[in-house]
Design a protein around this motif. Sequence first.
Motif, PDB file in Angstrom:
ATOM      1  N   THR A 170       0.556  -1.219   0.142  1.00 22.57           N
ATOM      2  CA  THR A 170      -0.040   0.121   0.153  1.00 22.57           C
ATOM      3  C   THR A 170       0.978   1.297  -0.073  1.00 22.57           C
ATOM      4  OG1 THR A 170      -1.883  -1.010   0.956  1.00 22.57           O
ATOM      5  CG2 THR A 170      -1.875   1.214   1.284  1.00 22.57           C
ATOM      6  N   VAL A 171       0.416   2.518  -0.990  1.00 25.20           N
ATOM      7  CA  VAL A 171       1.212   3.549  -0.985  1.00 25.20           C
ATOM      8  C   VAL A 171       1.512   3.964   0.571  1.00 25.20           C
ATOM      9  CG1 VAL A 171       1.256   5.933  -1.476  1.00 25.20           C
ATOM     10  CG2 VAL A 171       0.445   4.058  -3.046  1.00 25.20           C
ATOM     11  N   GLY A 172       2.714   4.465   0.832  1.00 25.75           N
ATOM     12  CA  GLY A 172       2.802   4.922   2.188  1.00 25.75           C
ATOM     13  C   GLY A 172       3.129   4.213   3.219  1.00 25.75           C
ATOM     14  N   SER A 173       3.078   2.726   2.967  1.00 27.53           N
ATOM     15  CA  SER A 173       3.652   1.715   3.951  1.00 27.53           C
ATOM     16  C   SER A 173       4.819   1.109   3.646  1.00 27.53           C
ATOM     17  CB  SER A 173       2.414   0.881   4.221  1.00 27.53           C
ATOM     18  OG  SER A 173       2.124   0.009   2.926  1.00 27.53           O
ATOM     19  N   GLN A 174       5.321   0.365   4.660  1.00 31.49           N
ATOM     20  CA  GLN A 174       6.528  -0.407   4.439  1.00 31.49           C
ATOM     21  C   GLN A 174       6.376  -1.803   4.552  1.00 31.49           C
ATOM     22  OE1 GLN A 174       9.679   0.856   7.110  1.00 31.49           O
ATOM     23  NE2 GLN A 174      10.298   2.828   5.873  1.00 31.49           N
ATOM     24  N   ALA A 175       7.141  -2.645   3.927  1.00 32.01           N
ATOM     25  CA  ALA A 175       7.252  -4.049   4.020  1.00 32.01           C
ATOM     26  C   ALA A 175       8.492  -4.619   4.115  1.00 32.01           C
ATOM     27  CB  ALA A 175       6.365  -4.757   2.809  1.00 32.01           C
ATOM     28  N   THR A 176       8.731  -5.762   4.655  1.00 27.34           N
ATOM     29  CA  THR A 176       9.975  -6.261   4.924  1.00 27.34           C
ATOM     30  C   THR A 176      10.309  -7.366   3.830  1.00 27.34           C
ATOM     31  OG1 THR A 176       9.863  -6.025   7.216  1.00 27.34           O
ATOM     32  CG2 THR A 176      11.363  -7.734   6.269  1.00 27.34           C
ATOM     33  N   ALA A 177      11.610  -7.069   3.229  1.00 27.53           N
ATOM     34  CA  ALA A 177      12.117  -7.998   2.385  1.00 27.53           C
ATOM     35  C   ALA A 177      13.173  -8.960   2.959  1.00 27.53           C
ATOM     36  CB  ALA A 177      12.414  -7.596   1.017  1.00 27.53           C
ATOM     37  N   THR A 178      13.522 -10.159   2.539  1.00 32.22           N
ATOM     38  CA  THR A 178      14.410 -10.960   3.035  1.00 32.22           C
ATOM     39  C   THR A 178      15.398 -11.731   1.980  1.00 32.22           C
ATOM     40  OG1 THR A 178      13.184 -11.491   5.069  1.00 32.22           O
ATOM     41  CG2 THR A 178      14.788 -12.956   4.592  1.00 32.22           C
ATOM     42  N   VAL A 179      16.416 -11.565   2.185  1.00 31.23           N
ATOM     43  CA  VAL A 179      17.422 -12.276   1.248  1.00 31.23           C
ATOM     44  C   VAL A 179      18.414 -13.259   1.945  1.00 31.23           C
ATOM     45  CG1 VAL A 179      19.316 -11.965  -0.389  1.00 31.23           C
ATOM     46  CG2 VAL A 179      17.475 -10.231  -0.389  1.00 31.23           C
ATOM     47  N   THR A 180      18.374 -14.573   1.844  1.00 27.57           N
ATOM     48  CA  THR A 180      19.427 -15.409   2.044  1.00 27.57           C
ATOM     49  C   THR A 180      20.616 -15.495   1.146  1.00 27.57           C
ATOM     50  OG1 THR A 180      17.646 -16.561   3.623  1.00 27.57           O
ATOM     51  CG2 THR A 180      19.647 -17.784   3.094  1.00 27.57           C
ATOM     52  N   ALA A 181      21.718 -15.058   1.639  1.00 22.46           N
ATOM     53  CA  ALA A 181      22.836 -15.063   1.126  1.00 22.46           C
ATOM     54  C   ALA A 181      23.906 -16.132   1.599  1.00 22.46           C
ATOM     55  CB  ALA A 181      23.828 -13.839   0.983  1.00 22.46           C
ATOM     56  N   THR A 182      24.243 -17.205   0.413  1.00 26.90           N
ATOM     57  CA  THR A 182      25.083 -18.324   0.766  1.00 26.90           C
ATOM     58  C   THR A 182      26.307 -18.301  -0.134  1.00 26.90           C
ATOM     59  OG1 THR A 182      22.997 -19.878   0.960  1.00 26.90           O
ATOM     60  CG2 THR A 182      25.323 -20.874   0.585  1.00 26.90           C
ATOM     61  N   ASN A 183      27.415 -18.220   0.827  1.00 28.28           N
ATOM     62  CA  ASN A 183      28.521 -18.148   0.202  1.00 28.28           C
ATOM     63  C   ASN A 183      29.148 -19.424  -0.569  1.00 28.28           C
ATOM     64  OD1 ASN A 183      31.575 -17.863  -0.274  1.00 28.28           O
ATOM     65  ND2 ASN A 183      31.992 -17.012   1.605  1.00 28.28           N
ATOM     66  N   THR A 184      29.090 -19.292  -1.772  1.00 27.31           N
ATOM     67  CA  THR A 184      29.551 -20.516  -2.663  1.00 27.31           C
ATOM     68  C   THR A 184      31.056 -20.206  -3.439  1.00 27.31           C
ATOM     69  OG1 THR A 184      28.437 -19.422  -4.591  1.00 27.31           O
ATOM     70  CG2 THR A 184      27.110 -21.059  -3.178  1.00 27.31           C
ATOM     71  N   GLY A 185      31.650 -19.158  -2.803  1.00 23.66           N
ATOM     72  CA  GLY A 185      32.959 -19.057  -3.367  1.00 23.66           C
ATOM     73  C   GLY A 185      33.890 -19.642  -2.481  1.00 23.66           C
ATOM     74  N   THR A 186      35.367 -19.369  -2.533  1.00 26.41           N
ATOM     75  CA  THR A 186      36.323 -19.781  -1.466  1.00 26.41           C
ATOM     76  C   THR A 186      36.732 -18.664  -0.785  1.00 26.41           C
ATOM     77  OG1 THR A 186      37.903 -19.402  -3.385  1.00 26.41           O
ATOM     78  CG2 THR A 186      36.909 -21.542  -3.426  1.00 26.41           C
ATOM     79  N   SER A 187      36.354 -17.581  -0.868  1.00 21.96           N
ATOM     80  CA  SER A 187      36.889 -16.384   0.307  1.00 21.96           C
ATOM     81  C   SER A 187      35.613 -16.262   1.186  1.00 21.96           C
ATOM     82  CB  SER A 187      36.743 -15.141  -0.847  1.00 21.96           C
ATOM     83  OG  SER A 187      35.296 -14.903  -1.050  1.00 21.96           O
TER      84      SER A 187
END
Length: 711
Positions: A620-637
């Motif tokens: 809704t215009v004027g309101s906030q919502a939460t976004a969630t990102v799960t980051a998995t480290n698939t490198g070697t660093s």
Amino acid sequence: MHTKISLVSVVAKACIVSVVAIALVLTAPQNSVAQNLVNFDGRVMQNEVRVFFIYWTPPGVVLDTTIANGTGNFTTVLGRFPSDVSGSGYLNILTQYPGICSGAPCVLRNGAASVTLGGSFVDVTAYPGGRGTRANPLSDADIQNAVTRATTTNGWTADLNAIFFVITGVFTTGAPVEECAGSACTFNVFCGYHDHFNSGGVDIRYSYLSDASFNGGCSEGLSGSSANGQLSTDREVVLMSHELFEAVTDPDVNTWLDSAGNELGDKCNANTTASNAVAVTLNGSPYNVQTQFSNATASCVSTFGPSIKLTIGTGADDLRGNSSVAAALQGPASAAFGTFTLKAQPDAGWNNNTSHIGVGPFGAPSSALGRVALTLTSNNSLFQNNDNWIIQSVLIEVLNTTGVTQCSQSLGGNPLVQLGPNLPTASFDTPNCLPPPPAQEGIECRVFNDGYTDMTGPSGAVFINGVNQACIPDGTATGTCRKWFGRCSTVTSNASVVFNAFNDGYTSLVGSTDAIFINGQHQACIPDGTATGTCRKWFGRGQANDGRNVICTVFDDGASNRSITSDAVFVNGNGQSCIPDGTAQGRCSKWWGLCSAAAGTSPAPMDNASLTFSAPGSITVGSQATATVTATNTGTSTWGAGYSLNLLRTGRISLPLNSVTLGGTVGPGQSRTLTFQVQCSGQGLGGFSAQMSGTNTSFGNTVGQNILCQP
């Protein structure tokens, strides 16, 4: 363009450009240096660029009233500039700006005779109607007539790669010769300009240059001493270099411009600061020139390179105009060392079955290039889905500071790859651009059934067939196949070789073993006394019994399309053998093998990430919502300081944060869940995207979605 006086002059210039379509050399400062130029897919000039100088100096007009003969070294220095600039790091700046030549993609190729002197001519024809004064100035039509007169008199050929400079001087009374193009004049707006006109069906490119030393406000950032000891000469070279570079990259004033209509010279106007009229040495001769804008660094520079040039063939599905493509460069050990924008979002789209050129900086720690990855970003509008772009061919060239090709790799397919929502990134190996490998010893392996029975081999190549058997070539289409592969050894010293199995990021490592099979879940399994074995995603980290590290490649039939080396291999659902390349799918081919053993250090740590997310579909215009990102480290660093989740918003969505910090370290194989707020600034469609960013560059996949902002 090129300006001199005040903000009022800038406004006047803008009006002139929109009406007359000329590129004025404005004398007021330009304030958009950091904004990159946009490619509108118009024409550029190509080798060889022929420069003609027309000195229009009738009786009573000279080039320099402070010199006894009125000329000094004026014509000599300008006349030698075209050949001296060829093959220089200064001219190499232009190789960043491709366009169209005779309907085909092209770009200036730097090198000997890239620019030449086509001819010089002193025109003593009187100024028509007594013009040339402030009260009665020359007109742009007079300048065009001077070009026509010179080409006719001298038999010069005018074509799309010729540029004619008309240079007026100063009256012996000390008053400068004045000229006006519409309402913009040398005494209130410009020092010079470039433009084009049609004569007899020929598009003629030309430039007018006032006498910079005697045109108030056109000191070109020089005072006192200068490169060749004559201010009028060196100021004119600065002015000419501005116009020459703009004429090559934007001859018809419709190719390389920023949103304010500035060309690459305007963005580094020599009158803004004295330091912008830099001293350079070209072919052993000193010059003062204007710095020119570099899209690669978003700054004013006097040299460019080394560089990387990509010539991309688009297939049956185009690259949309509102999509962008980034090129990421990696070294032999898959360590990223540079990125550049191959196509910016504002650039014109790439049509079906066309070819396009992109050039960026090659800031490699050494001369080696291992791989180039291309990432497509779709900037969708309300009625557009994700873009799908077919790449038919890729020619990769590494160029030195003078434009000479150091190495190249040509790739093609039907198609080569299709980028889209399911495959936004594709990488291309460049074995031709790798240095000679250190002394190595080849390795061969065998295939066998349970209990090392029915063993056959050895072979330097293995593929996994449709029933998960390991097969080696035997001259037939199917090969000789068994359940296991292993019992590997070096071909000369007969040192035994063993491998490990592990998951992403070299985690959960097990082994060592001299026997591996691939199960129905595409896992690499080692014997553990059970029927299933101990299984992981990858096998590799091989080692000979004398301590040497083992590296392998993947390749197609006949050892073609060979990848760069890796110490990790997995088999995908299509039975292909894949090595890591910074993308989720890896670099895959039919065979793995051509392994070798050599003393050396472990590969440099590599950044890579796999992101998943959860976000609302509407807010809704004027309101906030939460976004969630799960980051998995698939490198070697290991991620820590300098690493974050970068956020971008589109449309009606706003983000209180531009990035989200990790709040601690994340090692290979570990995950971190990050949250942030999204909100609607107005009714309509918007969205966000998120990608991991390290100390040098962004990496891993990009996630995000469109969000409907409701009343």
